[in-house]
Design an enzyme around this catalytic site. Structure first.
Site, short mmCIF file in Angstrom:
data_model
loop_
_atom_site.label_atom_id
_atom_site.label_comp_id
_atom_site.label_asym_id
_atom_site.label_seq_id
_atom_site.Cartn_x
_atom_site.Cartn_y
_atom_site.Cartn_z
N GLY A 132 13.37 17.07 -43.49
CA GLY A 132 14.19 15.90 -43.22
C GLY A 132 14.73 15.92 -41.80
CB CYS A 140 19.85 15.47 -34.76
SG CYS A 140 19.33 17.19 -34.95
#
Length: 222
Positions: A75, A177
């Site tokens: 993820g 991120c």
């Protein structure tokens, strides 16, 4: 859920491990854990410089592909791995430890935070932002660790990375991120320059608490 599970194998690799090699090893180990032919694994290593793209990666977050870019099944978005960063991969069987992915991620974050405290860094979770955070020397919230996991047949893959002493300029090739408004920091940048082995010792000291925390998932859901 048994409290008498054998401890996972604790593996420490020296040198720079190519990311594709580590990914193949994790996949093979996870398949063996599912088959009941291998023990669980905690694997500590360093990678050669690489950008990895998680399942939520956005093309615009790759600014400068100065290092290889490898898609991966974890993820999250883009992140960087390289020398001076401690990477921890976890191949754990949640069939035996509780089928609760949220509990697993929360426990993993807590483990990294506890290890950082052992080496003098106060770190924390941040609502709505994945990862491990601290306050940098300019007083800003800054990311010191990344969390990215995958669960396949209730066996975990991937794990965490902590910036001990990497070249922070290498993060400039991506939006780490997907959070451009927050800087990235490291133990070295915070004035806590330590060998990777010292941080490994902190991880080992706090590992039992991490595994115990997984017992928050009291029932195994079929």
């Amino acid at each position: 859920m048994s409290s008498d599970l054998p401890a996972p194998e604790w593996r420490h690799s020296t040198g720079l491990i190519p990311y594709p090699d580590a990914l193949a090893e994790m996949e093979a180990r996870a398949a063996a854990v599912v088959a009941g032919t291998a023990n669980e694994l905690v694997w500590l290593l360093e990678h050669a410089p690489v950008y990895t793209a998680g399942t939520s990666a956005v093309a615009g977050d790759l600014i400068d592909a100065r290092f290889p870019v490898v898609p991966t099944g974890r993820g999250g978005k883009y992140t960087y791995h390289g020398p001076g960063q401690r990477v921890g991969y976890l191949v754990l069987d949640l069939n035996k430890r509780g089928r609760d992915v949220r509990c697993f991620v929360h426990a993993l974050e807590g483990w990294v935070i506890a290890a950082l405290k052992q080496v003098g860094v106060d770190a924390f979770r941040a609502d709505g932002r994945v990862g491990i955070w601290t306050i940098d020397r300019e007083g800003r919230e800054a990311k010191i660790g990344a969390i990215g996991v995958r669960v396949k047949r209730w066996v975990t893959l991937h794990g965490f990375s902590v910036n001990v002493s990497p070249d922070l300029s290498h993060f400039g090739g991506i939006v780490p991120c997907g959070l451009p408004e927050y800087p990235v920091t490291s133990l070295a940048a915070l004035g806590r320059a330590i060998p990777l082995e010292t941080f490994d010792a902190a991880l080992a000291l706090t590992a039992s608490g991490f595994l115990e925390t997984l017992s928050c998932a009291a029932e195994i859901v079929a």
